[in-house]
Enzyme design. Structure first.
Site, PDB file in Angstrom:
ATOM      1  N   GLU A  94     -71.890  -8.703 -12.260  1.00  0.00           N
ATOM      2  CA  GLU A  94     -72.002  -7.271 -12.007  1.00  0.00           C
ATOM      3  C   GLU A  94     -73.267  -6.713 -12.657  1.00  0.00           C
ATOM      4  O   GLU A  94     -73.710  -7.194 -13.708  1.00  0.00           O
ATOM      5  CB  GLU A  94     -70.757  -6.555 -12.541  1.00  0.00           C
ATOM      6  CG  GLU A  94     -69.522  -6.952 -11.745  1.00  0.00           C
ATOM      7  CD  GLU A  94     -68.225  -6.300 -12.216  1.00  0.00           C
ATOM      8  OE1 GLU A  94     -67.351  -6.087 -11.364  1.00  0.00           O
ATOM      9  OE2 GLU A  94     -68.087  -6.019 -13.413  1.00  0.00           O
ATOM     10  N   CYS A 118     -66.011 -12.008 -28.330  1.00  0.00           N
ATOM     11  CA  CYS A 118     -65.692 -10.695 -28.907  1.00  0.00           C
ATOM     12  C   CYS A 118     -64.354 -10.223 -28.331  1.00  0.00           C
ATOM     13  O   CYS A 118     -64.207 -10.136 -27.104  1.00  0.00           O
ATOM     14  CB  CYS A 118     -66.780  -9.687 -28.574  1.00  0.00           C
ATOM     15  SG  CYS A 118     -68.424 -10.263 -29.044  1.00  0.00           S
ATOM     16  N   CYS A 121     -64.028  -7.163 -25.707  1.00  0.00           N
ATOM     17  CA  CYS A 121     -64.882  -7.118 -24.515  1.00  0.00           C
ATOM     18  C   CYS A 121     -64.226  -7.850 -23.349  1.00  0.00           C
ATOM     19  O   CYS A 121     -63.769  -8.986 -23.498  1.00  0.00           O
ATOM     20  CB  CYS A 121     -66.231  -7.760 -24.839  1.00  0.00           C
ATOM     21  SG  CYS A 121     -67.343  -7.804 -23.422  1.00  0.00           S
ATOM     22  N   GLY A 165     -72.540 -11.360 -20.371  1.00  0.00           N
ATOM     23  CA  GLY A 165     -73.214 -12.502 -20.987  1.00  0.00           C
ATOM     24  C   GLY A 165     -73.997 -12.170 -22.238  1.00  0.00           C
ATOM     25  O   GLY A 165     -74.207 -11.008 -22.574  1.00  0.00           O
ATOM     26  N   GLU A 166     -74.400 -13.230 -22.922  1.00  0.00           N
ATOM     27  CA  GLU A 166     -75.179 -13.102 -24.151  1.00  0.00           C
ATOM     28  C   GLU A 166     -76.602 -13.605 -23.864  1.00  0.00           C
ATOM     29  O   GLU A 166     -76.810 -14.821 -23.700  1.00  0.00           O
ATOM     30  CB  GLU A 166     -74.493 -13.915 -25.265  1.00  0.00           C
ATOM     31  CG  GLU A 166     -75.312 -14.123 -26.507  1.00  0.00           C
ATOM     32  CD  GLU A 166     -75.895 -12.833 -27.087  1.00  0.00           C
ATOM     33  OE1 GLU A 166     -75.175 -11.838 -27.229  1.00  0.00           O
ATOM     34  OE2 GLU A 166     -77.117 -12.829 -27.379  1.00  0.00           O
ATOM     35  N   LEU A 221     -73.485  -4.761 -33.782  1.00  0.00           N
ATOM     36  CA  LEU A 221     -73.061  -5.026 -35.161  1.00  0.00           C
ATOM     37  C   LEU A 221     -71.550  -4.812 -35.330  1.00  0.00           C
ATOM     38  O   LEU A 221     -70.833  -5.693 -35.755  1.00  0.00           O
ATOM     39  CB  LEU A 221     -73.865  -4.130 -36.110  1.00  0.00           C
ATOM     40  CG  LEU A 221     -73.780  -4.476 -37.582  1.00  0.00           C
ATOM     41  CD1 LEU A 221     -74.297  -5.878 -37.857  1.00  0.00           C
ATOM     42  CD2 LEU A 221     -74.563  -3.459 -38.418  1.00  0.00           C
TER      43      LEU A 221
HETATM   44  N1  SAH Z   1     -73.773  -9.895 -25.306  1.00  0.00           N
HETATM   45  C1  SAH Z   1     -74.661  -8.816 -25.547  1.00  0.00           C
HETATM   46  C2  SAH Z   1     -74.802  -7.839 -24.390  1.00  0.00           C
HETATM   47  C3  SAH Z   1     -73.580  -7.423 -23.623  1.00  0.00           C
HETATM   48  S1  SAH Z   1     -72.452  -6.251 -24.263  1.00  0.00           S
HETATM   49  C4  SAH Z   1     -74.253  -8.077 -26.806  1.00  0.00           C
HETATM   50  O1  SAH Z   1     -73.185  -8.376 -27.332  1.00  0.00           O
HETATM   51  O2  SAH Z   1     -75.004  -7.253 -27.285  1.00  0.00           O
HETATM   52  C5  SAH Z   1     -73.217  -4.702 -24.383  1.00  0.00           C
HETATM   53  C6  SAH Z   1     -72.620  -3.845 -25.495  1.00  0.00           C
HETATM   54  O3  SAH Z   1     -71.282  -3.395 -25.176  1.00  0.00           O
HETATM   55  C7  SAH Z   1     -72.493  -4.581 -26.812  1.00  0.00           C
HETATM   56  O4  SAH Z   1     -72.929  -3.770 -27.860  1.00  0.00           O
HETATM   57  C8  SAH Z   1     -70.991  -4.816 -26.908  1.00  0.00           C
HETATM   58  O5  SAH Z   1     -70.577  -5.050 -28.214  1.00  0.00           O
HETATM   59  C9  SAH Z   1     -70.462  -3.551 -26.309  1.00  0.00           C
HETATM   60  N2  SAH Z   1     -69.058  -3.632 -25.890  1.00  0.00           N
HETATM   61  C10 SAH Z   1     -68.347  -4.727 -25.541  1.00  0.00           C
HETATM   62  N3  SAH Z   1     -67.091  -4.388 -25.208  1.00  0.00           N
HETATM   63  C11 SAH Z   1     -67.003  -3.041 -25.349  1.00  0.00           C
HETATM   64  C12 SAH Z   1     -65.973  -2.094 -25.108  1.00  0.00           C
HETATM   65  N4  SAH Z   1     -64.774  -2.466 -24.657  1.00  0.00           N
HETATM   66  N5  SAH Z   1     -66.241  -0.781 -25.321  1.00  0.00           N
HETATM   67  C13 SAH Z   1     -67.469  -0.385 -25.731  1.00  0.00           C
HETATM   68  N6  SAH Z   1     -68.485  -1.238 -25.972  1.00  0.00           N
HETATM   69  C14 SAH Z   1     -68.257  -2.543 -25.777  1.00  0.00           C
END
Ligand code: SAH
Length: 348
Positions: A94, A118, A121, A165-166, A221
């Site tokens: 997406e 995480c 997520c 993705g990361e 973070l």
């Molecule tokens: N993997 C990368 C980029 C994708 S996530 C990273 O972790 O930075 C993009 C952002 O959304 C990250 O800061 C992540 O921690 C945050 N995120 C993930 N799940 C979330 C949620 N349910 N609500 C709000 N932010 C979220």
């Protein structure tokens, strides 16, 4: 020609030039093809109208263009668009277009699923299926740029690698896509308008600082206390906060650009004074700013958005210590397009 045709976007410009020379044609035809592919985002040899029909047929005999297609577009009631992008092997990722009054931001994916774990997520629940190729990342951007022109009458102003993705776990392909997006022979976008968001892989942050310190860095973070961070982002057990801090200091020394910390405040997890002060201390090491992200529920009962008072506490303490802080309002929540919600839910 027999056998499998090669995906032409895996060829360098030099290879395209020699292809034409091998067929007794001028090398500059290779430059023209390269321009069609990476500047004009062509997906069919017939679009290459400054080549003769027989030259286009020759290309089609030897090559394919394994481009992506849009399987579905959804539009949120706040204007945000979400594309389900079908890859050449049928997998779906997406990508999201977020319009504001003056900007159009593209949020793109770097992997099918995610390598990390995480627990807040939705993408993490999909696991990592594969890395995206550079052209699959490029296509997401080219498509969103076209949609931005069509829907909002302006090209993309920013790109964030905050989709599925990361990015640091698909580093070479992300870098290669960015070079196509920023090259004057590609889309010509300024790297300053690109933000790579990472959960914080220290070694990769240092590598990027050495090799490509031109775009912006955001680090997810979520807690500056090791124990808390380990419990919500289990993979971080291998990447202690001290190592992350050193990597960020190295990034700053090379780029002189503030890093943005992305941070969600959850009820009962990191909404205490102690957590807020740990963040303040973490931020004071290296010039940085904090982006407080609204939590987007993903069906895990363990997590709930903190009360407004906890957010106010964070803002107050950070501001008191001159650390810039912004609150990011969610966009596209009604179509599962907001941060952390990308999980191919509406399509199989
Ligand atoms: N993997 C990368 C980029 C994708 S996530 C990273 O972790 O930075 C993009 C952002 O959304 C990250 O800061 C992540 O921690 C945050 N995120 C993930 N799940 C979330 C949620 N349910 N609500 C709000 N932010 C979220």
């Amino acid at each position: 020609m027999s056998g499998v045709r090669k995906d032409i976007r895996q060829c360098t410009k030099e290879e395209l030039r020699s292809f034409f020379v091998t067929h007794d044609l001028p090398a500059f035809r290779g430059n023209q093809v390269y321009e069609w592919l990476w500047q004009k985002a062509a997906i069919d040899f017939d679009q290459m109208t400054n080549l003769s029909i027989s030259q286009r047929e020759l290309l089609a005999e030897y090559f394919t263009i394994n481009h992506t297609s849009i399987a579905q577009v959804q539009q949120s009631n706040d204007g945000t668009l979400k594309n389900a992008v079908r890859l050449h092997d049928g997998k779906i990722v997406e990508s999201v277009l977020i319009p504001t009054k003056t900007r159009s931001t593209a949020c793109v994916s770097s992997q099918v699923g995610c390598s990390l774990d995480c627990s807040f997520c939705a993408t993490a629940q999909l696991k990592r299926m594969r890395n995206l190729n550079p052209d699959e990342i490029f296509d997401q951007v080219a498509t969103l740029n076209r949609q931005s022109l069509e829907y909002f009458k302006r090209p993309l102003s920013n790109i964030v690698f905050m989709g599925m993705g990361e990015p640091m776990m698909n580093y070479p392909n992300v870098i290669s896509a960015i070079s196509k997006i920023t090259s004057p022979e590609g889309m010509g976008m300024s790297p300053k308008r690109i933000t790579v968001s990472t959960s914080g892989i220290p070694k990769m942050i240092c590598k990027m600082a050495d090799e490509y310190p031109k775009f912006k860095l955001a680090v997810s973070l979520h807690s500056a206390i090791e124990e808390t961070r380990n419990s919500i982002m289990p993979f971080t057990k291998n990447f202690p906060l001290t190592a992350l801090q050193e990597a960020i200091a190295y990034w700053y020394a090379r780029t002189k650009e503030r890093v943005t910390y992305e941070y969600v405040v959850w009820k009962g997890i990191n909404d205490s004074y102690e957590e807020a002060m740990a963040l303040v201390r973490f931020c004071k090491h290296i010039p940085s700013k904090v982006n407080l992200i609204e939590y987007n529920p993903v069906g895990n009962d363990q997590f709930a958005q903190a009360d407004a008072a906890a957010i106010d506490l964070y803002v107050e303490e950070l501001s008191k210590h001159q650390i810039p802080v912004t609150i990011r309002r969610s966009r596209g929540k009604d179509i599962d397009a907001a941060c952390g919600q990308l999980a191919n839910k509406s399509i199989s």
